[in-house]
Scaffold this active site. Structure first.
Site, PDB file in Angstrom:
ATOM      1  N   ASP A 213       6.571  -7.868   9.433  1.00 47.94           N
ATOM      2  CA  ASP A 213       7.619  -7.473  10.375  1.00 47.94           C
ATOM      3  C   ASP A 213       7.019  -7.156  11.753  1.00 47.94           C
ATOM      4  O   ASP A 213       6.000  -6.462  11.834  1.00 47.94           O
ATOM      5  CB  ASP A 213       8.317  -6.228   9.802  1.00 47.94           C
ATOM      6  CG  ASP A 213       9.589  -5.881  10.533  1.00 47.94           C
ATOM      7  OD1 ASP A 213      10.495  -6.723  10.572  1.00 47.94           O
ATOM      8  OD2 ASP A 213       9.689  -4.756  11.063  1.00 47.94           O
ATOM      9  N   GLU A 267      -9.507 -11.702  -1.331  1.00 48.49           N
ATOM     10  CA  GLU A 267     -10.081 -11.161  -2.574  1.00 48.49           C
ATOM     11  C   GLU A 267      -9.227 -11.607  -3.766  1.00 48.49           C
ATOM     12  O   GLU A 267      -9.666 -11.604  -4.902  1.00 48.49           O
ATOM     13  CB  GLU A 267     -10.086  -9.623  -2.543  1.00 48.49           C
ATOM     14  CG  GLU A 267     -11.042  -9.025  -1.542  1.00 48.49           C
ATOM     15  CD  GLU A 267     -10.774  -7.527  -1.355  1.00 48.49           C
ATOM     16  OE1 GLU A 267     -10.133  -6.892  -2.222  1.00 48.49           O
ATOM     17  OE2 GLU A 267     -11.202  -7.003  -0.297  1.00 48.49           O
TER      18      GLU A 267
HETATM   19  C1  GLC Z   1      12.344  -7.117  12.527  1.00 47.18           C
HETATM   20  C2  GLC Z   1      13.372  -7.229  11.434  1.00 47.18           C
HETATM   21  C3  GLC Z   1      14.621  -6.531  11.877  1.00 47.18           C
HETATM   22  C4  GLC Z   1      14.290  -5.076  12.087  1.00 47.18           C
HETATM   23  C5  GLC Z   1      13.141  -4.908  13.080  1.00 47.18           C
HETATM   24  C6  GLC Z   1      12.576  -3.526  13.020  1.00 47.18           C
HETATM   25  O1  GLC Z   1      12.704  -7.796  13.674  1.00 47.18           O
HETATM   26  O2  GLC Z   1      13.577  -8.575  11.102  1.00 47.18           O
HETATM   27  O3  GLC Z   1      15.662  -6.658  10.958  1.00 47.18           O
HETATM   28  O4  GLC Z   1      15.406  -4.399  12.573  1.00 47.18           O
HETATM   29  O5  GLC Z   1      12.075  -5.774  12.784  1.00 47.18           O
HETATM   30  O6  GLC Z   1      11.867  -3.332  11.830  1.00 47.18           O
END
Ligand code: GLC
Length: 553
Positions: A213, A267
């Site tokens: 993310d 790993e």
């Molecule tokens: C990313 C995710 C989104 C989220 C953001 C904060 O863009 O896809 O859904 O709100 O990160 O974590």
């Protein structure tokens, strides 16, 4: 143009079809209105029949759900509303039995403010080692800089009102997203250590990889200088609020983190994957998939190209070129949980700006046109070399819910922008499985976002036995993609004399997408391998209708 491979195509992910499960909205086994892990287990046969190689699960961790799970309170467990760790183990085992891999979502930029590490940091007071896990700064009377949260409002929250500790006067903490999502301090080796142990925990349980993310946001520019957008991101024009340059994006230091993670994954074997969510230019994105870093990055240019032939062309060529330099294959992405669904985007004029979400008072899309185009685009896309992502419901041709009642909205942007930005709830509405069951078979409890009546038309059960359905189109074409090994092929552009008719030869198959509004005649072809609509073939030519995608030979 060759979609270059690093070593060979044998690593599964280079050609994989990866299906995104958004757990809250996928399938509810205990009828509480929220999807769950057992719900996913129950639908594995459906996914196997669809023909996917892997599932990417959006966050499944305990979370106060300030941002639908992207605010993680415990990285080592399963949200009790979704199930238990044992059930998650069962999901991994049952998916593997069906030859389906499991990729989970790692959220390393920020945690939930309810996470113990953050609560300990608040408790421990200024300048403590606990505080150093996050981005606390001292600044008298005003925020430490002008950064705005991506969800609206400033990116800084004052600490004293939270702790009632006088020592915290003029202290702030950083959150690029909601205040409930404090940013980690990636300068601190303990943060690195924490995430290495997180990776090992889930790798030991058998996951096949991680979708990372906000991969381009973890490291901030030294000294945290002001950015040019300012604190109210949504008050500026779309090019600004979506801009991907600035002191918190794509800092060179992020790459060291992924090199470190790659070594951990190795790993466990070279087939464990890291997938970058990084909204950047193709050239910058390619740096994340160098041999010693991640495996794939989402090609968001493709999703952003909408129904614009030149942009689609560029979204194919530019990433292939950029990734070719580092020897990584390209991914094809039409939708996800953060953007308006493809069927709806294609039902608008290409210049429509729906970056702020769509509400009932906004212009509504042409649903039939959008669906025809989405099917055309999907058929074309399934013939491209590389790996492909499908967002849950895409295979049903599900539209965005553009008439969601505002009072049901849960995306933090809605509140934080004072109702200027509707946000992303419209693509997150629970999936319709059965046309005639309560809540369309999602579960019997009231769904966390209401489903519109027209969702019944898209239910999986009615599409299952209809050979002309979108679902069966996806099944058929994904099967052909595999049989003809198109994912291992090349992109060779064919000039048909009209730039709005895309044509690519891949392993002897001519992939055509007619983006004009009239039929086109294509010469020197004798058969239709696959198509999203009726293609007339005869006398060595094919007539491909407007908005149609076809594979010809
Ligand atoms: C990313 C995710 C989104 C989220 C953001 C904060 O863009 O896809 O859904 O709100 O990160 O974590």
């Amino acid at each position: 143009m060759t979609n270059v491979q690093r070593s060979d195509w044998d690593q599964w992910w280079r050609t994989a079809v990866i299906y995104q499960v958004y757990p809250r909205s996928f399938s509810d086994s205990n009828n509480d209105g929220l999807g769950d892990v057992r719900g996913v287990i129950n639908r594995l046969d459906y996914l196997q029949k669809l023909g996917v190689d892997a599932i990417w699960m959006s966050p499944h961790y305990p979370s106060p759900q300030a941002d639908a799970g992207y605010d993680v309170a415990d990285y080592f467990d399963v949200n009790p509303e979704y199930g238990t760790l044992e059930e998650f183990d069962e999901l991994i085992a049952q998916a593997h039995e069906r030859d389906i891999k499991i990729i989970i979502d790692i959220v390393p930029n920020h945690s939930s403010d309810q996470m113990k590490l953050f609560q300990d940091a608040l408790e421990a007071g200024p300048n403590s080692p606990e505080r150093d896990m996050y981005m606390f700064r001292f600044s008298e009377g005003k925020c430490p800089n002008n950064w705005g949260s991506l969800f609206g409002g400033p990116a800084w929250t004052a600490v004293e009102p939270l702790t009632n500790n006088e020592a915290d006067r003029n202290w702030w903490y950083l959150h690029l997203f909601a205040p409930e999502q404090p940013d980690f301090n990636w300068e601190n080796p303990k943060v690195h250590e924490f995430f290495r142990s997180y990776l090992r925990f889930w790798l030991d349980r058998g996951v096949d990889g991680f979708r990372v993310d906000v991969a381009h946001g973890l490291v901030k520019e030294e000294g945290l200088p002001d950015d040019k957008v300012g604190p109210d991101r949504w008050a500026v024009d779309p090019d600004e609020y979506t801009q991907t340059e600035g002191p918190f994006w794509d800092q060179p230091g992020v790459h060291d983190i992924y090199r470190e993670w790659r070594r951990v994954l190795d790993e466990y074997g070279r087939d464990r994957v890291l997938v970058a969510e990084a909204w950047l230019t193709p050239e910058r994105e390619a740096l994340y998939v160098r041999e010693d870093e991640m495996s794939q990055q989402f090609n968001f240019n493709y999703l952003e190209a909408n129904w614009n032939a030149e942009r689609v062309r560029a979204a194919i060529n530019d990433p292939i070129k950029a990734n070719g330099v580092v020897g990584a294959p390209v991914t094809w992405v039409m939708s996800n949980h953060d953007v308006v669904r493809a069927t709806t985007r294609y039902g608008y004029e290409p210049q429509m700006d729906y970056g702020r979400g769509i509400g009932v008072d906004d212009p509504q899309p042409d649903r039939e046109l959008g669906l025809a185009r989405a099917k055309g685009m999907a058929v074309f896309t399934m013939g491209l070399p590389g790996s492909m992502y499908i967002y849950q419901g895409e295979e049903l041709g599900l539209p965005e819910v553009t008439d969601l009642p505002d009072e049901s909205r849960q995306d933090p942007t809605w509140l934080r922008t004072g109702h200027q930005v509707r946000g992303r709830d419209g693509c997150r509405v629970p999936i319709p499985w059965e046309a005639d069951a309560p809540h369309f078979g999602f579960g019997t409890g009231d769904t966390w976002l209401p489903q519109p009546d027209y969702f019944g038309e898209f239910a999986a059960d009615v599409q299952d036995d209809d050979p002309a359905s979108t679902l069966n189109l996806y099944r058929r074409v994904l099967k052909l993609r595999r049989e003809l090994e198109l994912a291992k092929g090349d992109v060779e552009w064919v000039d048909l004399g009209d730039r709005s008719v895309l044509a690519i030869r891949n392993r002897g198959v001519l992939l055509v997408l007619n983006m004009t509004s009239r039929p086109v005649t294509i010469k020197d072809v004798t058969s239709v391998v696959a198509s999203s609509c009726d293609v007339v073939i005869g006398d060595g030519e094919a007539v491909v209708p407007a908005n149609c995608g076809a594979w010809l030979r």
